[in-house]
Design an enzyme around this catalytic site. Structure first.
Site, mmCIF file in Angstrom:
data_model
loop_
_atom_site.group_PDB
_atom_site.id
_atom_site.type_symbol
_atom_site.label_atom_id
_atom_site.label_comp_id
_atom_site.label_asym_id
_atom_site.label_seq_id
_atom_site.Cartn_x
_atom_site.Cartn_y
_atom_site.Cartn_z
ATOM 1 N N LYS A 22 -54.763 -9.517 -30.649
ATOM 2 C CA LYS A 22 -54.419 -10.497 -31.687
ATOM 3 C C LYS A 22 -53.060 -11.121 -31.415
ATOM 4 C CE LYS A 22 -52.305 -9.671 -35.573
ATOM 5 N NZ LYS A 22 -51.608 -10.120 -36.787
ATOM 6 N N ASN A 23 -52.082 -10.291 -31.074
ATOM 7 C CA ASN A 23 -50.717 -10.784 -30.924
ATOM 8 C C ASN A 23 -50.498 -11.568 -29.635
ATOM 9 O OD1 ASN A 23 -49.974 -9.738 -33.391
ATOM 10 N ND2 ASN A 23 -49.185 -7.824 -32.538
ATOM 11 N N ARG A 93 -48.016 -15.376 -41.026
ATOM 12 C CA ARG A 93 -46.669 -15.656 -40.534
ATOM 13 C C ARG A 93 -46.672 -16.248 -39.128
ATOM 14 N NH1 ARG A 93 -42.221 -13.668 -43.198
ATOM 15 N NH2 ARG A 93 -42.675 -12.429 -45.056
ATOM 16 N N CYS A 117 -48.172 -10.768 -43.813
ATOM 17 C CA CYS A 117 -47.903 -9.430 -44.339
ATOM 18 C C CYS A 117 -46.563 -9.384 -45.070
ATOM 19 C CB CYS A 117 -47.868 -8.410 -43.196
ATOM 20 S SG CYS A 117 -49.456 -8.064 -42.455
ATOM 21 N N ASP A 306 -45.849 -1.559 -34.713
ATOM 22 C CA ASP A 306 -47.234 -1.711 -35.164
ATOM 23 C C ASP A 306 -48.053 -0.428 -35.040
ATOM 24 O OD1 ASP A 306 -46.931 -4.293 -35.989
ATOM 25 O OD2 ASP A 306 -47.947 -5.214 -34.290
ATOM 26 N N ILE A 328 -37.401 -1.966 -36.965
ATOM 27 C CA ILE A 328 -37.782 -3.361 -36.730
ATOM 28 C C ILE A 328 -37.916 -4.134 -38.038
ATOM 29 C CG2 ILE A 328 -39.464 -4.901 -35.658
ATOM 30 C CD1 ILE A 328 -38.000 -3.164 -33.662
#
EC number: 2.5.1.7
Length: 419
Positions: A22-23, A93, A117, A306, A328
């Site tokens: 996804k990222n 985002r 999120c 994550d 983070i």
């Protein structure tokens, strides 16, 4: 709204095929507006955030067609708008990633301030200041970032105040069509940043040293079309590995990249697992109750934020006590009150959590608050005795492709209930 019903207690066993990341897919899709010809992307995960990104490209006039087997063809030659509206951006985002490429391609961009999120501020100042150094005129008014540039963006030396994945990606995408050389210092080193650079270079860009903390980009006049396959999802991989260990199972993840998961694999071994791996697979074998492991999140190549929530669920049923420090994002322990509902003994203060392992969790009704917190609740449900109902799973659909079907294939008793 859909929810999961999970009846825990079954060890996971078998093999699972990992989806595209996804990222990596989201910035690559945003970068697809940069070339002057069609491109075809494969290994694109079937996720809500991907659908939102394609809707955003549609709003810009960019046409796309879904092909078979997680492939999509994008035609950026139809680009005719420059505004990313609030209705789309508010849900994700990563929508901010359209700012750099849109400005570089059209000379103007209007992008709503992002949503997604609810895990902290995630400021966009780094993106704005970097683009200003490249010659952009930017105002923030009425909830929109309004950017313009006369002629082409100009290469610049940009020092990021903090390591930012999306900041690095946005500026990299803007720089590939800028005039001259751009240097991004204190750049993010994540594998997904490297994948974006590889994609851009496959279209004729000149990006060097991605994966280091200083990235060099020499601008080119235009990018051509091409084909590209998105990298495997290291976070999905890690999630299945943690689920296997938590349930006392044995799982092999196929079509993944072990090199992108070093920090996670070391922690799994520290927790008592045996890890085997090849070029594109990872296998995990459990040996009784896992041991609690201390976690400190930090930018790549350190432990990824994550994966923090998943290890919190693992520590909840592990032997011993361990601490988790989140460096983070703020406000990223929203899963802990839900885990407590299942009997977990986890306390948190500020950016630190202390996990005291318990012998068992019990099923309960719990609620997802964000993407990775959702994964931790699913893992807890797989371990718990009795039935767990996980509400608001639209969060998990943002980042995991068919997670319940993949878990069913590993022997889990999980079903999606449609409201």
């Amino acid at each position: 709204m859909d929810k999961f019903k999970i009846r825990g207690g079954q060890p996971l066993s078998g093999s699972v095929t990992i989806s595209g990341a996804k990222n990596a897919a989201l910035p690559i899709l945003m970068a697809s507006l940069l070339p002057s010809e069609k491109i075809t992307l494969s290994n694109v995960p079937d996720l809500h955030d991907v659908d939102t990104t394609l809707e955003l490209l549609d709003c810009l006039g960019i046409s796309h067609s879904n092909l078979n087997n997680n492939s999509v063809c994008i035609d950026p030659t139809t680009l005719n708008h420059f505004k990313a509206p609030y209705d789309l951006v508010k849900t994700m985002r990563a929508s901010i990633l359209v700012l750099g490429p849109l400005l570089a391609k059209t000379g103007k961009a209007e992008v709503s301030l992002p949503g997604g999120c609810a895990i902290g501020a995630r400021p966009v100042n780094l993106h704005i200041e970097g683009l200003r150094k490249m010659g952009a005129h930017i105002d923030v008014e009425n909830g929109y970032i309004k950017a313009s540039v006369e002629g082409r963006l100009q290469g610049a030396e940009i020092l990021l105040d903090t390591v930012s994945v999306t900041g690095t990606e946005n500026l990299m995408m803007a720089a590939v069509l800028a005039e001259g050389e751009t240097v991004i210092e204190n750049a993010a080193r994540e594998p997904e940043v490297i994948d974006l650079a590889n994609f851009l270079n496959s279209l004729g860009a000149n990006v060097r040293d991605a994966g280091s903390d200083t990235i060099h980009i020499t601008g080119v006049n235009k990018l051509h079309g091409g084909e590209y396959s998105v990298m495997p999802d290291r976070i999905e991989t890690g999630t299945f590995l943690v689920a296997a260990l938590a349930t006392g199972g044995s799982v092999r993840c196929e079509k993944t990249d072990p090199a992108s998961l070093d920090a996670v694999l070391k922690k799994l071994e520290e927790a008592g697992a045996t890890i085997d791996k090849g070029d594109n697979w990872i296998a995990i074998q459990s040996h009784g109750r896992p041991k609690a492991v201390n976690i400190i999140t930090a930018p790549h190549p350190a432990f990824p934020t994550d994966m923090q929530a998943q290890f919190c669920a693992l520590n909840a049923i592990a032997e011993g006590t361990a601490g988790i420090r989140e460096t983070i994002f703020e406000n990223r322990f929203m899963h802990i009150p839900e885990l407590r509902r299942m009997g977990a003994n986890v306390e948190s203060e500020g950016n630190t959590a202390l996990c005291h392992g318990v012998d068992e969790l019990t099923g309960a009704e719990v609620m997802c608050t964000d993407l990775r917190a959702s994964a931790s609740l699913v893992i807890a449900g797989l371990v718990a005795t009795g039935e767990t109902v996980v509400e608001r799973i639209y969060h998990i659909d943002r980042g995991y492709e068919g997670i319940e079907k993949k878990l069913q294939g590993l022997g889990a008793d999980i079903e999606r209930v449609t409201a």
